[in-house]
Write a protein that holds these residues in place. Structure first.
Motif, PDB file in Angstrom:
ATOM      1  N   ALA A  20      10.038   2.025   7.673  1.00 32.07           N
ATOM      2  CA  ALA A  20       9.918   0.895   6.741  1.00 32.07           C
ATOM      3  C   ALA A  20      10.418   1.228   5.334  1.00 32.07           C
ATOM      4  O   ALA A  20       9.887   0.726   4.351  1.00 32.07           O
ATOM      5  CB  ALA A  20       8.465   0.400   6.699  1.00 32.07           C
ATOM      6  N   GLY A  21      11.440   2.092   5.245  1.00 32.28           N
ATOM      7  CA  GLY A  21      12.006   2.427   3.941  1.00 32.28           C
ATOM      8  C   GLY A  21      11.266   3.520   3.190  1.00 32.28           C
ATOM      9  O   GLY A  21      11.576   3.793   2.033  1.00 32.28           O
ATOM     10  N   PHE A  22      10.291   4.151   3.831  1.00 28.01           N
ATOM     11  CA  PHE A  22       9.526   5.226   3.214  1.00 28.01           C
ATOM     12  C   PHE A  22       9.703   6.502   4.023  1.00 28.01           C
ATOM     13  O   PHE A  22       9.965   6.468   5.223  1.00 28.01           O
ATOM     14  CB  PHE A  22       8.039   4.871   3.150  1.00 28.01           C
ATOM     15  N   ILE A  23       9.545   7.635   3.363  1.00 24.70           N
ATOM     16  CA  ILE A  23       9.604   8.934   4.021  1.00 24.70           C
ATOM     17  C   ILE A  23       8.231   9.578   3.908  1.00 24.70           C
ATOM     18  O   ILE A  23       7.615   9.569   2.838  1.00 24.70           O
ATOM     19  CB  ILE A  23      10.676   9.825   3.377  1.00 24.70           C
ATOM     20  N   PHE A  24       7.760  10.116   5.022  1.00 26.71           N
ATOM     21  CA  PHE A  24       6.449  10.745   5.102  1.00 26.71           C
ATOM     22  C   PHE A  24       6.657  12.217   5.419  1.00 26.71           C
ATOM     23  O   PHE A  24       7.297  12.552   6.410  1.00 26.71           O
ATOM     24  CB  PHE A  24       5.618  10.091   6.208  1.00 26.71           C
ATOM     25  N   LYS A  48       2.637  13.152   2.197  1.00 25.78           N
ATOM     26  CA  LYS A  48       3.183  12.656   0.933  1.00 25.78           C
ATOM     27  C   LYS A  48       4.160  11.539   1.268  1.00 25.78           C
ATOM     28  O   LYS A  48       4.996  11.680   2.158  1.00 25.78           O
ATOM     29  CB  LYS A  48       3.903  13.778   0.193  1.00 25.78           C
ATOM     30  N   VAL A  49       4.042  10.435   0.550  1.00 19.77           N
ATOM     31  CA  VAL A  49       4.875   9.261   0.797  1.00 19.77           C
ATOM     32  C   VAL A  49       5.898   9.158  -0.329  1.00 19.77           C
ATOM     33  O   VAL A  49       5.525   9.172  -1.510  1.00 19.77           O
ATOM     34  CB  VAL A  49       4.020   7.973   0.829  1.00 19.77           C
ATOM     35  N   SER A  81      -3.956  10.365   4.685  1.00 17.29           N
ATOM     36  CA  SER A  81      -4.323  11.089   5.903  1.00 17.29           C
ATOM     37  C   SER A  81      -3.617  10.454   7.105  1.00 17.29           C
ATOM     38  O   SER A  81      -3.137   9.320   7.054  1.00 17.29           O
ATOM     39  CB  SER A  81      -5.832  11.044   6.119  1.00 17.29           C
ATOM     40  N   SER A  82      -3.577  11.189   8.193  1.00 18.81           N
ATOM     41  CA  SER A  82      -2.991  10.656   9.426  1.00 18.81           C
ATOM     42  C   SER A  82      -3.693   9.371   9.849  1.00 18.81           C
ATOM     43  O   SER A  82      -3.037   8.429  10.306  1.00 18.81           O
ATOM     44  CB  SER A  82      -3.073  11.694  10.552  1.00 18.81           C
ATOM     45  N   SER A  83      -5.003   9.303   9.688  1.00 19.91           N
ATOM     46  CA  SER A  83      -5.749   8.093  10.051  1.00 19.91           C
ATOM     47  C   SER A  83      -5.339   6.898   9.192  1.00 19.91           C
ATOM     48  O   SER A  83      -5.212   5.777   9.692  1.00 19.91           O
ATOM     49  CB  SER A  83      -7.256   8.306   9.889  1.00 19.91           C
ATOM     50  N   GLU A  84      -5.157   7.140   7.898  1.00 20.34           N
ATOM     51  CA  GLU A  84      -4.759   6.053   6.999  1.00 20.34           C
ATOM     52  C   GLU A  84      -3.376   5.521   7.371  1.00 20.34           C
ATOM     53  O   GLU A  84      -3.158   4.309   7.396  1.00 20.34           O
ATOM     54  CB  GLU A  84      -4.797   6.532   5.551  1.00 20.34           C
ATOM     55  N   ILE A  85      -2.458   6.423   7.677  1.00 21.43           N
ATOM     56  CA  ILE A  85      -1.114   5.995   8.082  1.00 21.43           C
ATOM     57  C   ILE A  85      -1.170   5.285   9.427  1.00 21.43           C
ATOM     58  O   ILE A  85      -0.526   4.256   9.630  1.00 21.43           O
ATOM     59  CB  ILE A  85      -0.152   7.189   8.120  1.00 21.43           C
ATOM     60  N   ARG A 127       0.834  -1.209   0.000  1.00 19.18           N
ATOM     61  CA  ARG A 127       0.000   0.000   0.000  1.00 19.18           C
ATOM     62  C   ARG A 127       0.863   1.251   0.000  1.00 19.18           C
ATOM     63  O   ARG A 127       0.571   2.225  -0.694  1.00 19.18           O
ATOM     64  CB  ARG A 127      -0.930  -0.004   1.214  1.00 19.18           C
ATOM     65  N   LEU A 128       1.935   1.230   0.791  1.00 21.86           N
ATOM     66  CA  LEU A 128       2.832   2.387   0.821  1.00 21.86           C
ATOM     67  C   LEU A 128       3.566   2.542  -0.507  1.00 21.86           C
ATOM     68  O   LEU A 128       3.754   3.654  -0.989  1.00 21.86           O
ATOM     69  CB  LEU A 128       3.837   2.252   1.968  1.00 21.86           C
ATOM     70  N   GLU A 129       3.948   1.436  -1.101  1.00 22.74           N
ATOM     71  CA  GLU A 129       4.610   1.472  -2.411  1.00 22.74           C
ATOM     72  C   GLU A 129       3.686   2.109  -3.443  1.00 22.74           C
ATOM     73  O   GLU A 129       4.100   2.971  -4.231  1.00 22.74           O
ATOM     74  CB  GLU A 129       4.983   0.045  -2.836  1.00 22.74           C
ATOM     75  N   ALA A 130       2.415   1.699  -3.432  1.00 22.66           N
ATOM     76  CA  ALA A 130       1.438   2.262  -4.374  1.00 22.66           C
ATOM     77  C   ALA A 130       1.250   3.758  -4.124  1.00 22.66           C
ATOM     78  O   ALA A 130       1.180   4.545  -5.070  1.00 22.66           O
ATOM     79  CB  ALA A 130       0.100   1.530  -4.255  1.00 22.66           C
TER      80      ALA A 130
END
Length: 75
Positions: A51-55, A69-70, A26-30, A14-17
């Motif tokens: 987990a290898g992503f920047i928010f 933004k991911v 949104s904060s809730s989704e994260i 999901r984060l990759e997508a």
């Protein structure tokens, strides 16, 4: 017990997508993805890495929550 192997890592897909498509989460989704509360996500600051992503904070969503933004961390 626990999640089947594929379900445990579904949040990474999901984060990759989100990163590939430029979606603002949104904060809730994260919070749902990381099993945290929206308040914990809101209190983090302007950016965080996990987990290898920047928010990074990127305005507001229609519901008034912070939009994030991911992006993918460079190797």
């Amino acid at each position: 017990g626990g999640f089947p192997e594929q379900d445990r890592f579904a949040y990474l897909e999901r984060l990759e997508a989100a990163a590939q498509n430029g979606w603002l989460l949104s904060s809730s989704e994260i919070a749902d993805l990381f099993d945290a509360s929206p308040g914990e996500i809101e209190g983090i600051g302007d950016s965080f890495a996990e987990a290898g992503f920047i928010f990074k904070r990127s305005g507001r969503r229609r519901n008034g929550e912070t939009a994030w933004k991911v992006t993918k961390r460079l190797r």
